[in-house]
Design a protein around this motif. Structure first.
Motif, short mmCIF file in Angstrom:
data_model
loop_
_atom_site.label_atom_id
_atom_site.label_comp_id
_atom_site.label_asym_id
_atom_site.label_seq_id
_atom_site.Cartn_x
_atom_site.Cartn_y
_atom_site.Cartn_z
N LYS A 3 -12.66 15.24 -27.93
CA LYS A 3 -13.83 14.79 -28.69
C LYS A 3 -15.04 15.62 -28.23
O LYS A 3 -15.29 15.76 -27.05
N ASN A 15 -11.69 15.53 -23.06
CA ASN A 15 -10.27 15.59 -23.44
C ASN A 15 -9.57 14.34 -22.89
O ASN A 15 -9.31 14.24 -21.69
N PHE A 16 -9.28 13.41 -23.80
CA PHE A 16 -8.73 12.11 -23.39
C PHE A 16 -7.21 12.12 -23.43
O PHE A 16 -6.61 12.65 -24.36
N ILE A 23 -7.31 4.60 -22.17
CA ILE A 23 -7.60 5.92 -21.62
C ILE A 23 -7.05 5.99 -20.20
O ILE A 23 -7.38 5.17 -19.34
N VAL A 26 -9.34 11.59 -18.33
CA VAL A 26 -10.21 12.37 -19.21
C VAL A 26 -10.75 13.57 -18.44
O VAL A 26 -11.13 13.45 -17.28
N MET A 394 -14.77 5.85 -17.31
CA MET A 394 -14.20 5.84 -18.67
C MET A 394 -12.74 5.41 -18.70
O MET A 394 -12.21 5.05 -19.76
N ASP A 399 -10.99 2.94 -26.53
CA ASP A 399 -11.31 3.89 -27.60
C ASP A 399 -12.34 4.91 -27.13
O ASP A 399 -13.08 4.67 -26.18
N THR A 400 -12.40 6.03 -27.86
CA THR A 400 -13.27 7.13 -27.43
C THR A 400 -14.73 6.85 -27.75
O THR A 400 -15.62 7.42 -27.13
N LYS A 401 -14.98 5.99 -28.71
CA LYS A 401 -16.36 5.66 -29.05
C LYS A 401 -17.03 4.93 -27.88
O LYS A 401 -18.17 5.22 -27.50
N ALA A 403 -15.99 5.13 -24.87
CA ALA A 403 -16.05 6.10 -23.77
C ALA A 403 -17.31 6.96 -23.89
O ALA A 403 -17.97 7.26 -22.90
N GLU A 404 -17.66 7.34 -25.12
CA GLU A 404 -18.88 8.13 -25.33
C GLU A 404 -20.11 7.34 -24.89
O GLU A 404 -21.02 7.89 -24.26
#
Lengths: 419, 290
Positions: A3, A15-16, A23, A26, A394, A399-401, A403-404
């Motif tokens: 992402k 990079n997850f 997760i 990362v 993280m 989910d990556t959202k 994580a962001e």
């Protein structure tokens, strides 16, 4: 899954890898570097005062202060007036404050599904930029502090103006972030009671509570801070245990194979730097109560950054009372820098945490220059076995959202990291 | 609504943040739309910008350019090649994008500005020369960028200098409007840092008399300028930025190597002799003392 994280003063790639829909690991990759340390080699020492603010457009002033202190550390006996010291500390405070407002209204709000509030970011940050410009001539990218002091000679009229900029910023804070007078806010020591106030900060903190996000973003609960002035202390805090025996000699930088950024450790361990670290070390009552309940989570991290804004505004007012304009702004160094052979180290607290500069001079020419930025600390990339601070924060998320969101609560600065 | 694309090359982001110091930013954002901006919310992500062709009127480039440098895994030159032909105007935002600036010394290959490698004209993007306006400065002054964008919006023909900079802002020198002018004019050359008095041109490297910019006409952050506080001008709007030994005036036989624009050495010496004859008590003593 890769992402691209945007709008962090540049970009980074996360990079997850997932395991059981969580997760599992990362890696953090920065795609470029400008190599400012190389640009500095062979240059006249004082030119670093012009080059180094250009490391970063949002915290370049911290780089200026770190540069002048590293150069002054090359001298054996250099006199700086108290007035110059106070002025330097003030302008650095103002930079931290402008950063924190921008971070809250431009970076953080969208992560919680709100629209950016541009004017709420720029109005107070412009006031703080004006406050820096009173002494420095302009912001960003002034070089107003030089070896021996500061170039400006402020008058009482300047100080009246400055007080207005600070008071107006305090008023803005009280009308928007936490709707109460700053004194009661600064005396708050119970997070539950604090949440009864209204304001933009409270809205976000309540949202974290309501959306069941209180446990997000926890890491090692290990904090460090190297910059020292009349407000910040040099110390580390393991959970709540503060210990001031920290020395820069145990700080080590190492390469990360997948990234242009370098990892930083203190005695082989990763530490969190920044407002939460500083609040834990300063034992700031409200943040400590939040930490007691919610640990080193995004809740405490966000609270700490916004609290620091108010604390630094109040502290700047106190500092101004100590400013004696009859002292000299600048004391000509007894040895010209072109005769200086030696090395110097400095540490200052920048908006995002400890910033370290090291310089080696030969006849006033830079032989070597090293910069370790706050984001390097928080984003150090470890291995699966030994994760960095933000990596650990993280892991386990689904989910990556999210994580962001966790990633950005560290207030990541890509340009600094890729210096 | 004019659509803007703010594209970053090799940069420190200070132009981005200096732009955020524009006092009437809300008005600006009502009149312009960013399809992408590195800090402000915009209609598209960077990923979308580099992988699609989004409609756009003005391309703003911040930072220096190298064929090696990528943004979101796409070469910065390719992004420029994709958007530049379609836009009405290109604005190079800052000294890096205009002349290469400080990062022309970075490790990247062939780092330059869009049209200039310091003073030298580049061939690479020559076809875009006629639609480009340069706003140099390290960083840019927010008002100068914003007003230029309004000029584009209003179809106002700007007169440009040889480096494509609007003369309205760059025909002046930083010296114009400096509160230390009299110390320069009457050659009162004993400047010390940390004082209200004195001119930094004679000893401390000030480049104001030969630097094209409006810093002392359109003040910084609406309050001040570097030379007003006693910091030399480092010539940051010029192709040569950054020169070396920035706090020292280079002299040959006591005469500054760089003289005010258009002033010859002989005339300078004659004039210096005359001005030395002035003994102006007002300028010899401290400004605020009795």
């Amino acid at each position: 899954m890769i992402k691209l994280i945007e709008k962090i003063e540049g970009e980074a790639k996360l990079n997850f890898s997932f395991k059981d829909e969580k997760i599992d690991f990362v890696t953090i990759e920065f795609m470029s570097t400008r190599n400012i340390e190389n640009i500095l080699k062979g240059k006249h020492a004082l030119d670093a005062l012009v080059i180094n603010p250009r490391v970063c457009g949002i915290c370049g002033h911290a780089h200026l202060i770190a540069t002048v202190q590293a150069l002054e550390d090359c001298y054996e006996d250099l006199k700086i007036s108290n007035k110059a010291k106070i002025i330097r500390e003030l302008t650095l405070n103002f930079e931290l404050i402008q950063n924190h407002f921008k971070w809250f209204y431009l970076t953080l709000l969208p992560l919680f599904g709100h629209k950016q509030q541009v004017l709420k970011a720029t109005y107070p940050s412009q006031l703080m930029a004006k406050a820096i410009a009173l002494f420095g001539g302009q912001y960003p990218h002034t070089s107003y502090t030089i070896v021996g002091g500061v170039v400006c000679e402020p008058t009482e009229m300047d100080i009246i103006k400055l007080n207005h900029y600070i008071d107006e910023t305090i008023r803005f804070f009280e009308n928007n972030l936490v709707k109460t007078d700053s004194n009661s806010f600064l005396l708050s020591d119970k997070i539950d009671k604090f949440l009864e106030y209204e304001g933009d900060l409270i809205t976000i903190l309540q949202q974290i509570k309501e959306d069941d996000m209180l446990a997000l973003g926890k890491s090692y609960d290990r904090f460090i801070s190297f910059g020292e002035n009349s407000y910040f202390k040099k110390a580390k805090s393991i959970k709540t245990k503060v210990n001031d025996s920290v020395s820069i000699e145990y700080v080590k930088e190492s390469d990360i194979p997948s990234s242009f950024a370098k990892s930083v450790t203190f005695k082989e361990n990763y530490y969190e730097v920044g407002p939460l670290a500083r609040a834990m070390i300063n034992k700031a009552a409200l943040v400590k109560d939040s930490h007691r309940k919610y640990g080193d989570s995004i809740f405490s991290r966000i609270l700490a950054r916004v609290c620091e804004t108010s604390q630094l505004l109040a502290h700047s007012k106190k500092l101004l009372e100590r400013l004696d304009l009859s002292e000299p702004s600048y004391i000509n160094p007894n040895v010209d820098i072109s005769k200086i052979n030696g090395s110097g180290t400095s540490a200052v607290e920048a908006a995002r945490g400890s910033l370290i500069h090291k310089v080696e001079l030969q006849n006033g020419i830079i032989q070597n220059y090293e910069i370790i930025t706050p984001t390097q600390w928080n984003l150090s990339g470890g291995t699966k076995k030994k994760q960095g601070v933000s990596q650990k924060a993280m892991i386990g998320l689904s989910d990556t959202k999210t994580a962001e969101l966790v990633f950005k609560t560290f207030d990541v600065c890509s340009v600094c990291t890729t210096h | 609504m004019i659509k803007l694309l703010w594209l970053s090359g090799i940069t420190c982001n200070a132009n981005t943040h200096s732009f955020l110091n524009y006092p009437f930013i809300e008005q600006f954002l009502n009149d312009f739309e960013f399809i992408y901006h590195p800090v402000l919310d915009s209609s598209y992500t960077l990923q979308e910008i580099v992988s699609n062709e989004i409609e756009c009127d003005v391309l703003l480039i911040e930072g220096s350019i190298s064929p090696e440098f990528q943004r979101a895994d796409v070469s910065i030159e390719d992004i420029i090649r994709k958007y530049a032909p379609k836009v009405q105007k290109i604005v190079t935002v800052g000294t890096c994008a205009t002349f290469g600036g400080i990062f022309s010394q970075s490790d990247y290959k062939d780092v330059t500005g869009l049209h200039f490698d310091k003073e030298q004209k580049n061939q690479k993007f020559e076809n875009l020369f006629d639609k480009t306006i340069s706003i140099s400065g390290c960083p840019i002054h927010p008002e100068i960028l914003v007003n230029t964008l309004y000029a584009i919006k209003g179809d106002i023909a700007l007169r440009l200098d040889n480096f494509l900079r609007p003369k309205e802002f760059y025909a002046y020198t930083v010296h114009n409007g400096c509160v230390r002018n009299e110390y320069f004019e009457y050659k009162v050359d004993a400047h010390q840092f940390g004082e209200l008095e004195g001119c930094m041109f004679y000893d401390h490297g000030c480049q104001a008399p030969f630097t094209h910019a409006s810093c002392n006409k359109i003040l910084w952050n609406e309050v001040n300028s570097k030379t007003r506080v006693g910091l030399p001008c480092f010539g940051c709007t010029e192709p040569t930025f950054p020169k070396a030994n920035l706090f020292t005036t280079k002299k040959n036989m006591g005469v500054p190597e760089n003289l005010p624009l258009g002033v010859g050495k002989r005339v300078y010496l004659t004039l210096a002799g005359i001005t030395k004859a002035f003994k102006i008590p007002r300028l010899e003593k401290k400004l605020l003392d009795d």
